[in-house]
Design a protein around this motif. Structure first.
Motif, mmCIF file in Angstrom:
data_model
loop_
_atom_site.group_PDB
_atom_site.id
_atom_site.type_symbol
_atom_site.label_atom_id
_atom_site.label_comp_id
_atom_site.label_asym_id
_atom_site.label_seq_id
_atom_site.Cartn_x
_atom_site.Cartn_y
_atom_site.Cartn_z
ATOM 1 N N HIS A 29 0.819 -1.211 0.000
ATOM 2 C CA HIS A 29 0.000 0.000 0.000
ATOM 3 C C HIS A 29 0.854 1.263 0.000
ATOM 4 C CE1 HIS A 29 -3.044 -3.004 0.863
ATOM 5 N NE2 HIS A 29 -3.861 -2.150 0.283
ATOM 6 N N GLY A 30 2.015 1.199 0.623
ATOM 7 C CA GLY A 30 2.922 2.349 0.584
ATOM 8 C C GLY A 30 3.434 2.619 -0.818
ATOM 9 N N THR A 31 3.843 1.569 -1.519
ATOM 10 C CA THR A 31 4.312 1.765 -2.889
ATOM 11 C C THR A 31 3.147 2.158 -3.801
ATOM 12 O OG1 THR A 31 4.135 -0.604 -3.325
ATOM 13 C CG2 THR A 31 6.306 0.242 -2.711
ATOM 14 N N GLY A 32 1.946 1.684 -3.478
ATOM 15 C CA GLY A 32 0.767 2.089 -4.239
ATOM 16 C C GLY A 32 0.481 3.575 -4.101
ATOM 17 N N ILE A 33 0.617 4.086 -2.898
ATOM 18 C CA ILE A 33 0.429 5.527 -2.675
ATOM 19 C C ILE A 33 1.486 6.312 -3.459
ATOM 20 C CG2 ILE A 33 0.651 7.365 -0.956
ATOM 21 C CD1 ILE A 33 -0.655 5.437 1.054
ATOM 22 N N PHE A 34 2.721 5.857 -3.370
ATOM 23 C CA PHE A 34 3.811 6.523 -4.084
ATOM 24 C C PHE A 34 3.537 6.539 -5.590
ATOM 25 C CE2 PHE A 34 8.053 6.405 -6.075
ATOM 26 C CZ PHE A 34 8.551 7.607 -5.594
ATOM 27 N N ALA A 35 3.131 5.401 -6.146
ATOM 28 C CA ALA A 35 2.833 5.317 -7.582
ATOM 29 C C ALA A 35 1.645 6.209 -7.947
ATOM 30 C CB ALA A 35 2.554 3.868 -7.974
ATOM 31 N N ALA A 36 0.634 6.259 -7.099
ATOM 32 C CA ALA A 36 -0.533 7.097 -7.377
ATOM 33 C C ALA A 36 -0.168 8.581 -7.375
ATOM 34 C CB ALA A 36 -1.630 6.817 -6.353
ATOM 35 N N VAL A 37 0.666 8.991 -6.441
ATOM 36 C CA VAL A 37 1.083 10.402 -6.388
ATOM 37 C C VAL A 37 1.886 10.756 -7.641
ATOM 38 C CG1 VAL A 37 2.595 12.031 -5.172
ATOM 39 C CG2 VAL A 37 0.983 10.621 -3.889
ATOM 40 N N ILE A 38 2.804 9.891 -8.039
ATOM 41 C CA ILE A 38 3.586 10.136 -9.259
ATOM 42 C C ILE A 38 2.655 10.228 -10.466
ATOM 43 C CG2 ILE A 38 5.316 9.150 -10.836
ATOM 44 C CD1 ILE A 38 6.516 10.220 -8.245
ATOM 45 N N LEU A 39 1.706 9.304 -10.573
ATOM 46 C CA LEU A 39 0.767 9.315 -11.689
ATOM 47 C C LEU A 39 -0.076 10.590 -11.688
ATOM 48 C CD1 LEU A 39 -0.342 7.715 -14.097
ATOM 49 C CD2 LEU A 39 -2.020 6.723 -12.533
ATOM 50 N N LEU A 40 -0.549 10.999 -10.525
ATOM 51 C CA LEU A 40 -1.326 12.234 -10.437
ATOM 52 C C LEU A 40 -0.499 13.443 -10.851
ATOM 53 C CD1 LEU A 40 -3.364 11.717 -7.152
ATOM 54 C CD2 LEU A 40 -4.264 11.945 -9.475
ATOM 55 N N LEU A 41 0.760 13.474 -10.466
ATOM 56 C CA LEU A 41 1.623 14.586 -10.858
ATOM 57 C C LEU A 41 1.866 14.605 -12.366
ATOM 58 C CD1 LEU A 41 4.248 14.542 -7.961
ATOM 59 C CD2 LEU A 41 2.417 16.233 -8.353
ATOM 60 N N LEU A 42 1.946 13.431 -12.979
ATOM 61 C CA LEU A 42 2.187 13.353 -14.418
ATOM 62 C C LEU A 42 0.963 13.743 -15.240
ATOM 63 C CD1 LEU A 42 4.278 10.059 -14.684
ATOM 64 C CD2 LEU A 42 5.084 12.411 -14.988
ATOM 65 N N VAL A 43 -0.219 13.413 -14.769
ATOM 66 C CA VAL A 43 -1.422 13.654 -15.568
ATOM 67 C C VAL A 43 -2.223 14.860 -15.096
ATOM 68 C CG1 VAL A 43 -1.640 11.235 -16.221
ATOM 69 C CG2 VAL A 43 -2.883 12.094 -14.235
ATOM 70 N N HIS A 44 -1.747 15.535 -14.084
ATOM 71 C CA HIS A 44 -2.468 16.690 -13.554
ATOM 72 C C HIS A 44 -2.571 17.785 -14.610
ATOM 73 C CE1 HIS A 44 -4.001 19.564 -10.689
ATOM 74 N NE2 HIS A 44 -3.072 20.422 -11.068
ATOM 75 N N ARG A 45 -3.750 18.308 -14.757
ATOM 76 C CA ARG A 45 -3.979 19.399 -15.697
ATOM 77 C C ARG A 45 -4.283 20.661 -14.916
ATOM 78 N NH1 ARG A 45 -7.332 15.405 -18.997
ATOM 79 N NH2 ARG A 45 -5.759 14.596 -20.392
ATOM 80 N N ARG A 46 -3.772 21.757 -15.407
ATOM 81 C CA ARG A 46 -3.984 23.021 -14.709
ATOM 82 C C ARG A 46 -5.419 23.502 -14.813
ATOM 83 N NH1 ARG A 46 0.551 24.715 -12.546
ATOM 84 N NH2 ARG A 46 2.512 24.218 -13.542
ATOM 85 N N ARG A 47 -6.049 23.253 -15.927
ATOM 86 C CA ARG A 47 -7.437 23.695 -16.070
ATOM 87 C C ARG A 47 -8.365 22.727 -15.355
ATOM 88 N NH1 ARG A 47 -9.496 24.357 -21.745
ATOM 89 N NH2 ARG A 47 -8.107 22.657 -22.199
ATOM 90 N N ARG A 48 -9.282 23.280 -14.631
ATOM 91 C CA ARG A 48 -10.277 22.469 -13.935
ATOM 92 C C ARG A 48 -11.479 22.259 -14.856
ATOM 93 N NH1 ARG A 48 -8.226 20.178 -9.417
ATOM 94 N NH2 ARG A 48 -6.800 21.644 -8.483
ATOM 95 N N PRO A 49 -12.102 21.104 -14.800
ATOM 96 C CA PRO A 49 -13.302 20.904 -15.612
ATOM 97 C C PRO A 49 -14.423 21.830 -15.124
ATOM 98 C CG PRO A 49 -12.898 19.011 -14.195
ATOM 99 C CD PRO A 49 -11.744 19.948 -14.043
ATOM 100 N N THR A 50 -15.292 22.214 -16.040
ATOM 101 C CA THR A 50 -16.371 23.126 -15.695
ATOM 102 C C THR A 50 -17.620 22.397 -15.215
ATOM 103 O OG1 THR A 50 -17.085 23.154 -17.991
ATOM 104 C CG2 THR A 50 -15.562 24.893 -17.297
ATOM 105 N N VAL A 51 -17.501 21.128 -15.017
ATOM 106 C CA VAL A 51 -18.640 20.321 -14.564
ATOM 107 C C VAL A 51 -18.935 20.675 -13.110
ATOM 108 C CG1 VAL A 51 -19.538 17.977 -14.397
ATOM 109 C CG2 VAL A 51 -17.766 18.500 -16.055
ATOM 110 N N GLY A 52 -20.176 20.473 -12.701
ATOM 111 C CA GLY A 52 -20.566 20.754 -11.323
ATOM 112 C C GLY A 52 -19.872 19.828 -10.344
ATOM 113 N N LYS A 53 -20.126 20.043 -9.075
ATOM 114 C CA LYS A 53 -19.499 19.246 -8.017
ATOM 115 C C LYS A 53 -19.898 17.779 -8.154
ATOM 116 C CE LYS A 53 -19.083 19.021 -3.011
ATOM 117 N NZ LYS A 53 -19.560 17.699 -2.729
ATOM 118 N N ALA A 54 -18.916 16.910 -8.046
ATOM 119 C CA ALA A 54 -19.174 15.471 -8.125
ATOM 120 C C ALA A 54 -19.957 15.030 -6.892
ATOM 121 C CB ALA A 54 -17.857 14.707 -8.216
#
Length: 161
Positions: free
Chosen positions: A48-73
């Protein structure tokens, strides 16, 4: 899903599901190795620790600066947050079982049988917000075949009891 809908599904879904099964096999083996040299709790924490690390790296790689204009999930239901607990328990239990006489194939065979049995029950009772669906003869036959296949692997497979 109806039989017709299953036949018309895109092949990538079947390929993805099959590949997930292969990844699950690697995960159980690697976690079992960690448990062999440490213990099942260490195996779970490491996974689970390595999973968290991998998820954070993936989020940093695919993070987009623009936020979607869709309403609150919508908020997730309260029981959805227990997925981490079942994941930790799964790693601990499979890490223990894979280092037993069941081995990797026996552990995965029994795990698959448990998944199919619980899925049929969840559909039948409408658990977790699923629509209630009465199991038909195909569901029962499929469950019987999975359990029988698991028994064959465990009892008569190489290194069986």
């Amino acid at each position: 899903m109806t039989t017709e809908a299953a036949r018309n599904s895109h092949p990538i879904y079947f390929i993805g599901a099959f590949a997930t099964g292969g990844l699950l096999t690697f995960m159980v083996h690697f976690n079992g190795e960690l448990a062999h040299y440490g213990n099942p709790l260490f195996s779970s924490w490491t996974a689970h620790g390595t999973g968290i690390f991998a998820a954070v790296i993936l989020l940093l790689l695919v993070h987009r600066r623009r936020r979607p204009t869709v309403g609150k999930a919508p908020n997730a239901p309260w029981w959805a947050y227990f997925g981490g607990i079942s994941g930790a328990a799964t790693v601990i239990l499979t890490s223990t079982a894979v280092n037993s006489p069941l081995g990797l194939s026996g552990t995965l065979a029994l795990g698959l049988a448990g998944q199919v049995a619980f899925s049929v029950a969840a559909d039948s009772w409408g658990l977790f917000g699923l629509p209630k669906r009465r199991p038909d003869m195909r569901d029962i036959v499929a469950l019987g075949l999975v359990v029988t296949g698991g028994a064959l692997i465990i009892l008569f497979g190489r290194g069986g009891a």
